[in-house]
Design a protein around this motif. Structure first.
Motif, PDB file in Angstrom:
ATOM      1  N   ILE A   8       0.872  -1.175   0.000  1.00  0.00           N
ATOM      2  CA  ILE A   8       0.000   0.000   0.000  1.00  0.00           C
ATOM      3  C   ILE A   8       0.909   1.225   0.000  1.00  0.00           C
ATOM      4  CG2 ILE A   8      -1.719   1.332   1.315  1.00  0.00           C
ATOM      5  CD1 ILE A   8      -2.738  -1.365   2.419  1.00  0.00           C
ATOM      6  N   PRO A   9       0.688   2.169  -0.920  1.00  0.00           N
ATOM      7  CA  PRO A   9       1.541   3.357  -0.949  1.00  0.00           C
ATOM      8  C   PRO A   9       1.628   4.015   0.429  1.00  0.00           C
ATOM      9  CG  PRO A   9       0.090   3.351  -2.850  1.00  0.00           C
ATOM     10  CD  PRO A   9      -0.348   2.211  -1.957  1.00  0.00           C
ATOM     11  N   ASN A  10       2.795   4.520   0.745  1.00  0.00           N
ATOM     12  CA  ASN A  10       3.100   5.241   1.990  1.00  0.00           C
ATOM     13  C   ASN A  10       3.349   4.334   3.189  1.00  0.00           C
ATOM     14  OD1 ASN A  10       2.435   7.595   0.472  1.00  0.00           O
ATOM     15  ND2 ASN A  10       0.326   7.467   1.151  1.00  0.00           N
ATOM     16  N   LEU A  11       3.081   3.035   3.089  1.00  0.00           N
ATOM     17  CA  LEU A  11       3.281   2.138   4.228  1.00  0.00           C
ATOM     18  C   LEU A  11       4.548   1.324   4.013  1.00  0.00           C
ATOM     19  CD1 LEU A  11      -0.333   0.798   4.905  1.00  0.00           C
ATOM     20  CD2 LEU A  11       0.760   2.891   5.741  1.00  0.00           C
ATOM     21  N   GLY A  12       5.313   1.164   5.065  1.00  0.00           N
ATOM     22  CA  GLY A  12       6.562   0.416   4.977  1.00  0.00           C
ATOM     23  C   GLY A  12       6.621  -0.687   6.013  1.00  0.00           C
ATOM     24  N   ALA A  14       7.610  -0.812   9.137  1.00  0.00           N
ATOM     25  CA  ALA A  14       7.108  -0.515  10.487  1.00  0.00           C
ATOM     26  C   ALA A  14       5.584  -0.619  10.530  1.00  0.00           C
ATOM     27  CB  ALA A  14       7.566   0.871  10.941  1.00  0.00           C
ATOM     28  N   SER A  15       4.923  -0.103   9.506  1.00  0.00           N
ATOM     29  CA  SER A  15       3.458  -0.215   9.438  1.00  0.00           C
ATOM     30  C   SER A  15       3.045  -1.672   9.310  1.00  0.00           C
ATOM     31  CB  SER A  15       2.912   0.571   8.248  1.00  0.00           C
ATOM     32  OG  SER A  15       3.154   1.945   8.390  1.00  0.00           O
ATOM     33  N   GLU A  16       3.774  -2.410   8.483  1.00  0.00           N
ATOM     34  CA  GLU A  16       3.464  -3.822   8.296  1.00  0.00           C
ATOM     35  C   GLU A  16       3.559  -4.577   9.626  1.00  0.00           C
ATOM     36  OE1 GLU A  16       3.905  -6.818   4.703  1.00  0.00           O
ATOM     37  OE2 GLU A  16       5.672  -5.594   5.077  1.00  0.00           O
ATOM     38  N   ALA A  17       4.588  -4.292  10.411  1.00  0.00           N
ATOM     39  CA  ALA A  17       4.759  -4.943  11.713  1.00  0.00           C
ATOM     40  C   ALA A  17       3.643  -4.545  12.678  1.00  0.00           C
ATOM     41  CB  ALA A  17       6.121  -4.602  12.301  1.00  0.00           C
ATOM     42  N   ALA A  18       3.265  -3.276  12.671  1.00  0.00           N
ATOM     43  CA  ALA A  18       2.192  -2.816  13.562  1.00  0.00           C
ATOM     44  C   ALA A  18       0.872  -3.494  13.202  1.00  0.00           C
ATOM     45  CB  ALA A  18       2.054  -1.295  13.479  1.00  0.00           C
ATOM     46  N   PHE A  19       0.571  -3.583  11.915  1.00  0.00           N
ATOM     47  CA  PHE A  19      -0.663  -4.251  11.506  1.00  0.00           C
ATOM     48  C   PHE A  19      -0.623  -5.727  11.870  1.00  0.00           C
ATOM     49  CE2 PHE A  19      -1.461  -0.502   8.782  1.00  0.00           C
ATOM     50  CZ  PHE A  19      -2.769  -0.261   9.158  1.00  0.00           C
ATOM     51  N   ALA A  20       0.521  -6.364  11.727  1.00  0.00           N
ATOM     52  CA  ALA A  20       0.638  -7.780  12.099  1.00  0.00           C
ATOM     53  C   ALA A  20       0.358  -7.960  13.595  1.00  0.00           C
ATOM     54  CB  ALA A  20       2.020  -8.317  11.738  1.00  0.00           C
ATOM     55  N   ARG A  21       0.872  -7.051  14.418  1.00  0.00           N
ATOM     56  CA  ARG A  21       0.600  -7.137  15.860  1.00  0.00           C
ATOM     57  C   ARG A  21      -0.889  -6.978  16.161  1.00  0.00           C
ATOM     58  NH1 ARG A  21       5.372  -4.188  15.910  1.00  0.00           N
ATOM     59  NH2 ARG A  21       4.247  -2.217  16.163  1.00  0.00           N
ATOM     60  N   ALA A  22      -1.592  -6.297  15.254  1.00  0.00           N
ATOM     61  CA  ALA A  22      -3.039  -6.110  15.421  1.00  0.00           C
ATOM     62  C   ALA A  22      -3.838  -7.212  14.743  1.00  0.00           C
ATOM     63  CB  ALA A  22      -3.451  -4.748  14.872  1.00  0.00           C
ATOM     64  N   GLY A  23      -3.142  -8.209  14.181  1.00  0.00           N
ATOM     65  CA  GLY A  23      -3.830  -9.337  13.550  1.00  0.00           C
ATOM     66  C   GLY A  23      -4.218  -9.114  12.103  1.00  0.00           C
ATOM     67  N   ILE A  24      -3.641  -8.107  11.467  1.00  0.00           N
ATOM     68  CA  ILE A  24      -3.932  -7.802  10.066  1.00  0.00           C
ATOM     69  C   ILE A  24      -2.667  -8.109   9.277  1.00  0.00           C
ATOM     70  CG2 ILE A  24      -4.579  -6.007   8.418  1.00  0.00           C
ATOM     71  CD1 ILE A  24      -5.960  -4.564  10.790  1.00  0.00           C
ATOM     72  N   HIS A  25      -2.771  -9.023   8.303  1.00  0.00           N
ATOM     73  CA  HIS A  25      -1.573  -9.542   7.653  1.00  0.00           C
ATOM     74  C   HIS A  25      -1.484  -9.302   6.158  1.00  0.00           C
ATOM     75  CE1 HIS A  25      -0.480 -11.503  11.382  1.00  0.00           C
ATOM     76  NE2 HIS A  25      -1.758 -11.797  11.493  1.00  0.00           N
ATOM     77  N   TYR A  54      -2.338   7.856  10.701  1.00  0.00           N
ATOM     78  CA  TYR A  54      -3.709   7.658  10.235  1.00  0.00           C
ATOM     79  C   TYR A  54      -3.901   8.238   8.838  1.00  0.00           C
ATOM     80  CZ  TYR A  54      -8.710   8.368   9.682  1.00  0.00           C
ATOM     81  OH  TYR A  54      -9.986   8.397   9.185  1.00  0.00           O
ATOM     82  N   TYR A  55      -3.509   9.500   8.642  1.00  0.00           N
ATOM     83  CA  TYR A  55      -3.804  10.065   7.326  1.00  0.00           C
ATOM     84  C   TYR A  55      -2.885   9.517   6.244  1.00  0.00           C
ATOM     85  CZ  TYR A  55      -0.459  14.097   7.361  1.00  0.00           C
ATOM     86  OH  TYR A  55       0.641  14.912   7.366  1.00  0.00           O
ATOM     87  N   VAL A  56      -1.701   9.027   6.610  1.00  0.00           N
ATOM     88  CA  VAL A  56      -0.853   8.330   5.641  1.00  0.00           C
ATOM     89  C   VAL A  56      -1.573   7.079   5.123  1.00  0.00           C
ATOM     90  CG1 VAL A  56       1.227   6.875   5.553  1.00  0.00           C
ATOM     91  CG2 VAL A  56       1.374   9.219   6.396  1.00  0.00           C
ATOM     92  N   LEU A  57      -2.231   6.365   6.037  1.00  0.00           N
ATOM     93  CA  LEU A  57      -3.004   5.189   5.649  1.00  0.00           C
ATOM     94  C   LEU A  57      -4.149   5.578   4.713  1.00  0.00           C
ATOM     95  CD1 LEU A  57      -3.839   2.191   5.888  1.00  0.00           C
ATOM     96  CD2 LEU A  57      -5.050   2.828   7.995  1.00  0.00           C
ATOM     97  N   VAL A  58      -4.889   6.606   5.076  1.00  0.00           N
ATOM     98  CA  VAL A  58      -6.008   7.062   4.244  1.00  0.00           C
ATOM     99  C   VAL A  58      -5.517   7.448   2.851  1.00  0.00           C
ATOM    100  CG1 VAL A  58      -7.799   8.836   3.963  1.00  0.00           C
ATOM    101  CG2 VAL A  58      -7.408   7.804   6.214  1.00  0.00           C
ATOM    102  N   MET A  59      -4.458   8.237   2.800  1.00  0.00           N
ATOM    103  CA  MET A  59      -3.923   8.666   1.503  1.00  0.00           C
ATOM    104  C   MET A  59      -3.425   7.457   0.698  1.00  0.00           C
ATOM    105  SD  MET A  59      -4.254  12.006   1.294  1.00  0.00           S
ATOM    106  CE  MET A  59      -5.820  11.719   2.123  1.00  0.00           C
ATOM    107  N   GLY A  60      -2.738   6.530   1.367  1.00  0.00           N
ATOM    108  CA  GLY A  60      -2.220   5.345   0.683  1.00  0.00           C
ATOM    109  C   GLY A  60      -3.320   4.512   0.067  1.00  0.00           C
TER     110      GLY A  60
END
Length: 115
Positions: A8-12, A14-25, A54-60
């Protein structure tokens, strides 16, 4: 095969690891949930709230550069961000604990991640 969150644009990473910790893979899971529900899951998994995140996610998810958010649009996103923070604060601790447990089980391979 699921697409990595970092596609997803703008996500790297660190975001991937945070989402994994939240159960989103996967990027597909985030797209299906939408930005608000995905970010709420991060907050419920005790990720520290950060407006830029948050807004990086929305924009991505819209395929836009992270710094494309300005003016009234940014103000509206700030209102939504504040609402998500308040909603996460109202989440019962047992739900937060369950989400954290599921994320740990996913991380160590004792539970099949959702597809």
């Amino acid at each position: 095969m699921p697409t990595p969150v970092s596609t997803i644009p703008n996500l790297g990473p660190a975001s991937e690891a945070a989402f994994a910790r939240a159960g989103i893979h996967s990027a597909e899971e985030i797209r299906a949930m939408g930005a608000d529900a995905a970010y709420l899951r991060l907050l419920q998994a005790d990720t520290r709230p950060h407006f830029i995140g948050y807004y990086v996610l929305v924009m991505g998810l819209q395929g836009r550069p992270w710094n494309d958010c300005q003016g009234a649009e940014k103000a509206a996103l700030r209102t939504r961000f504040d609402e998500l923070k308040a909603q996460a604060a109202r989440t019962p601790s047992n739900k937060r604990d369950r989400l954290r447990l599921e994320a740990v089980l996913d991380e160590i391979g004792l539970r099949e991640p959702p597809k």
